[in-house]
Design a protein around this motif. Sequence first.
Motif, PDB file in Angstrom:
ATOM      1  N   PRO A  95       0.854  -1.061  -0.123  1.00 41.28           N
ATOM      2  CA  PRO A  95       0.029  -0.068  -0.056  1.00 41.28           C
ATOM      3  C   PRO A  95       1.075   1.351  -0.011  1.00 41.28           C
ATOM      4  O   PRO A  95       1.611   1.323   0.564  1.00 41.28           O
ATOM      5  CB  PRO A  95      -0.834  -0.138   1.198  1.00 41.28           C
ATOM      6  N   ASP A 149     -12.638   1.720  13.137  1.00 37.14           N
ATOM      7  CA  ASP A 149     -11.845   2.965  12.660  1.00 37.14           C
ATOM      8  C   ASP A 149     -12.615   4.093  12.999  1.00 37.14           C
ATOM      9  O   ASP A 149     -12.093   5.097  13.618  1.00 37.14           O
ATOM     10  CB  ASP A 149     -11.455   2.860  11.413  1.00 37.14           C
ATOM     11  N   SER A 181      -8.055  -1.479   2.071  1.00 34.75           N
ATOM     12  CA  SER A 181      -9.085  -0.856   3.090  1.00 34.75           C
ATOM     13  C   SER A 181     -10.142  -1.739   3.006  1.00 34.75           C
ATOM     14  O   SER A 181     -10.620  -2.489   2.126  1.00 34.75           O
ATOM     15  CB  SER A 181      -9.549   0.424   2.497  1.00 34.75           C
ATOM     16  N   ASN A 182     -10.591  -2.297   4.420  1.00 32.09           N
ATOM     17  CA  ASN A 182     -11.399  -3.512   4.725  1.00 32.09           C
ATOM     18  C   ASN A 182     -11.171  -4.603   3.885  1.00 32.09           C
ATOM     19  O   ASN A 182     -11.776  -5.495   3.394  1.00 32.09           O
ATOM     20  CB  ASN A 182     -12.730  -2.917   4.128  1.00 32.09           C
ATOM     21  N   GLY A 183      -9.784  -5.017   3.750  1.00 33.76           N
ATOM     22  CA  GLY A 183      -9.159  -6.120   2.990  1.00 33.76           C
ATOM     23  C   GLY A 183      -9.360  -6.152   1.681  1.00 33.76           C
ATOM     24  O   GLY A 183      -9.014  -7.127   0.845  1.00 33.76           O
ATOM     25  N   ASP A 221      -3.289   0.803  12.477  1.00 31.97           N
ATOM     26  CA  ASP A 221      -4.430  -0.444  12.449  1.00 31.97           C
ATOM     27  C   ASP A 221      -5.351   0.488  11.438  1.00 31.97           C
ATOM     28  O   ASP A 221      -6.134  -0.166  10.719  1.00 31.97           O
ATOM     29  CB  ASP A 221      -4.988  -0.277  13.939  1.00 31.97           C
ATOM     30  N   LEU A 222      -5.455   1.787  11.791  1.00 34.46           N
ATOM     31  CA  LEU A 222      -6.667   2.548  11.105  1.00 34.46           C
ATOM     32  C   LEU A 222      -6.338   2.353   9.663  1.00 34.46           C
ATOM     33  O   LEU A 222      -7.367   2.272   8.862  1.00 34.46           O
ATOM     34  CB  LEU A 222      -6.289   4.103  11.493  1.00 34.46           C
ATOM     35  N   PHE A 223      -5.202   2.437   9.126  1.00 32.38           N
ATOM     36  CA  PHE A 223      -5.127   2.386   7.450  1.00 32.38           C
ATOM     37  C   PHE A 223      -4.346   1.285   7.226  1.00 32.38           C
ATOM     38  O   PHE A 223      -4.146   0.882   5.876  1.00 32.38           O
ATOM     39  CB  PHE A 223      -4.473   3.707   7.040  1.00 32.38           C
ATOM     40  N   GLU A 224      -4.406   0.268   7.942  1.00 31.77           N
ATOM     41  CA  GLU A 224      -3.890  -1.365   7.728  1.00 31.77           C
ATOM     42  C   GLU A 224      -2.587  -1.059   6.952  1.00 31.77           C
ATOM     43  O   GLU A 224      -2.392  -1.613   5.747  1.00 31.77           O
ATOM     44  CB  GLU A 224      -5.080  -1.888   6.615  1.00 31.77           C
ATOM     45  N   LEU A 225      -1.636  -0.372   7.485  1.00 31.28           N
ATOM     46  CA  LEU A 225      -0.471  -0.162   6.755  1.00 31.28           C
ATOM     47  C   LEU A 225       0.569  -0.834   7.536  1.00 31.28           C
ATOM     48  O   LEU A 225       0.427  -0.975   8.681  1.00 31.28           O
ATOM     49  CB  LEU A 225      -0.030   1.425   6.918  1.00 31.28           C
ATOM     50  N   PRO A 226       1.706  -1.292   6.828  1.00 28.15           N
ATOM     51  CA  PRO A 226       2.597  -1.976   7.725  1.00 28.15           C
ATOM     52  C   PRO A 226       3.467  -0.708   8.396  1.00 28.15           C
ATOM     53  O   PRO A 226       3.155   0.589   8.480  1.00 28.15           O
ATOM     54  CB  PRO A 226       3.648  -2.288   6.391  1.00 28.15           C
TER      55      PRO A 226
END
Lengths: 440, 440
Positions: free
Chosen positions: A282, A405, A306-308, B422-427
């Motif tokens: 990402p 979130d 986002s959301n998988g 977490d919020l943005f599912e980032l590494p």
Amino acid sequence: RSLLTKLLANALVVEIQPFMSSLPQRPLILKTGVRFTVTLRFLANLPEFKCLLKVKPVFDKDVEEPMTVNGFRHFDFNRDDYKVLDVDTPGGGLVAEFGNLSLKERKARGKGTNESRLAVTEELHIIKFVTGLQHAGLKCNIEASSLPVVVISSTNQSSSAWASVMWFNMLSTSEPRNLLLFVDPPPLMWQQLGQALSWQFLSVGQRELDENQLSMLKDKIVDNPDDVVHWSNFSKNESAWIWIDGILNLIKRHLVDLWRDGFIMGFVSRKRTRVLLQEKQPGTFLLRFSESNKDGAITFSWVEHSNGETHVHAVEPYTKQELSAVSLPDIISRYSLRAQWNVTRNPLLYLYPDIPKDTAFGRYYNNSEMSAPKKVVDGYLDRRLASFSDSPTPPGSPPREMSMDMEINMEIHHMLMELSSDLFELPELPDIYTSHLECQ
Amino acid sequence: RSLLTKLLANALVVEIQPFMSSLPQRPLILKTGVRFTVTLRFLANLPEFKCLLKVKPVFDKDVEEPMTVNGFRHFDFNRDDYKVLDVDTPGGGLVAEFGNLSLKERKARGKGTNESRLAVTEELHIIKFVTGLQHAGLKCNIEASSLPVVVISSTNQSSSAWASVMWFNMLSTSEPRNLLLFVDPPPLMWQQLGQALSWQFLSVGQRELDENQLSMLKDKIVDNPDDVVHWSNFSKNESAWIWIDGILNLIKRHLVDLWRDGFIMGFVSRKRTRVLLQEKQPGTFLLRFSESNKDGAITFSWVEHSNGETHVHAVEPYTKQELSAVSLPDIISRYSLRAQWNVTRNPLLYLYPDIPKDTAFGRYYNNSEMSAPKKVVDGYLDRRLASFSDSPTPPGSPPREMSMDMEINMEIHHMLMELSSDLFELPELPDIYTSHLECQ
DNA sequence: ACAGTTTCCCGTAAATGC
DNA sequence: TGCATTTACGGGAAACTG
């Protein structure tokens, strides 16, 4: 004797310096009313002729055919005088320089059959320089011709004119000096055209097109299996060339560095962009040229999770207007998305495939974005421009129910609301007052 | 008979349409090589003269004096032909229209005494139109003169030229048609000049200068107690007029609406700005023109409270370059400050004295900033440009020790750091990843 | 009406002159 | 050398013209 005459007749060569320093090499486009320079060199090293030869320019000498049959325009020289061939400084050869030539259309356009008339940028003209020689009983007329020139009256024609020049050049070995070339223009092989296009990018942006870029262009331009390109497909309305030339101009004016250094993938289809980005981490992005904007425009596409789900977004392409105000590296460095609850962030992290943004573009930033030092100049607070968007709603998630979130965001939001009035010692103005918090 | 002759001789009137639609009224500036139109009207209603009178334009007829003494330039008409006075459509009066006049400098500039030569924009010229009349034994020469004109060769001279025209107009009652006016230009009363300046703003921006604005200008321009302004102070280098004209151009091109609606205080000194804002609530701002930029530039100043102290800040003035990319209302609406820990906010809340920002400027916003609807056009994310600054360090507080505010900020900062991945599912990319939180 | 073509001319940059 | 003035011409837009 006849040999000598022939020799002399071929000894005069023409060299035109173009009016458009902005256009890459090849002096074959002349604009009415704009000066150009012609240098004549008499290759036979005969200083004894010094100051004996008067040279005079003639426009479209002895070419009745195209003018009458196809209704070509005719031009005259604004200040037609002659020059005398004089000794060149270094070599001792004979040289004359017309430093102040310009063209003017001769009105009274012939009753030319104006049915299937060519576009003006498809008219090929020549300029001849003539002189006569009488010496020791020898008498001969000497003339030299320029390469074909395209005459335009406005810079808005230079793109089409340049197309003609390229096409002519590509065919010049097989069809030498055919001024009616565009009455029935032969097609080209993609191989040849692609190479020529690549040279344009080399000339303008100091880097050729790579295999992938050429392949994308081929897909756009060639629509038959035998790899043949027809003039009308290349040059006529809504054509590939106009689009490409817009991009060349954009590169020339605003993107030379980035192009030269290979950071612009540029010619990638939307579809391929999606494929390339989808499997990257990402925040990976790439730069590509708009395929719809005819004036040249560039955009970036990036991938997010986002959301998988994986999403690939692209920003509205930037044109020369925006790029005159902010450079593309600065735009990239400062770009931000504003989402619900005004959480904002820069979604651009890695230039495809995986180069950290600042590693690629840091060298171009104006104010060393990274360690931005506050500047107050002459009592004024320094300022910069940034481009931002409203965050795209990831399809199918937020409208339904409030996600985890968002609840967290709202909590932070309320916390900040309460803190902010203290922090900034402001009266209570919750509906107007705005504040941002940024982590980095 | 002599009376009749005199009558006829005065019956011809000249009316010049200027080349510059961009400049407000008064057709007294002509640019070489640019067409202008002259209409001649023979006021005596004598249709029997129809097509008998040939009119011919003559440049600087019978004015040897200025040319020779002061080395004035001389001009010729590019296409000097004559016109015949013909019947006007409605009135029946006689009219001739020169629709295609333009001027060209006659080189071979006289051996003119080039010591104390006037600037070219101080040369006043006239154009006369002459015709002869023979009818029923009556014979007389008729000629009509234009008002004085200033001839320039480039638009970069129009500002100075306009200064001359204004000065001439203001003196025209006392010094009628004195072509050598600027050899020893009489001074003006501020009262008169101020009025003229005000008219310029009316003409360009549909609103005159108010008392405060005039008073600020007076302070800048008048430096003696008797309210007299000398030409050299007004027009010469680093002059007031060049500065004012830059502002007029800025208004014309980018600020007409704001100026017309009175939201630009504009002419306020820095000092007075401070005084005005200091006692207003935090977030109050006003718009003022840069006093140093000669090309026209506008800035905003605002007041803030911090650590119990009051600060007035101003942003680096915006020029036509920036305003071509973003309008001033949009700049104001989107402006933001980035402070330590990247807390960012828009410091502009109330237009002086107390108008909420959006009440004043909301009508000009491009995308209805307030209820910004996310837009995706043709698959592209819409984007806008914003101007931002690094927050000025309030003198004397942060560098010393970490304040309470900053500790709170740091805490929020860390909280967000932990949440954000977490919020943005980032590494984990804490040093590159950025996020903003905004309260409103 | 309309598209191809030319003209017009501002505004900037460069060249020129003094 | 510097400043004043002119020339050059790209670029956008209007005007032309079939």
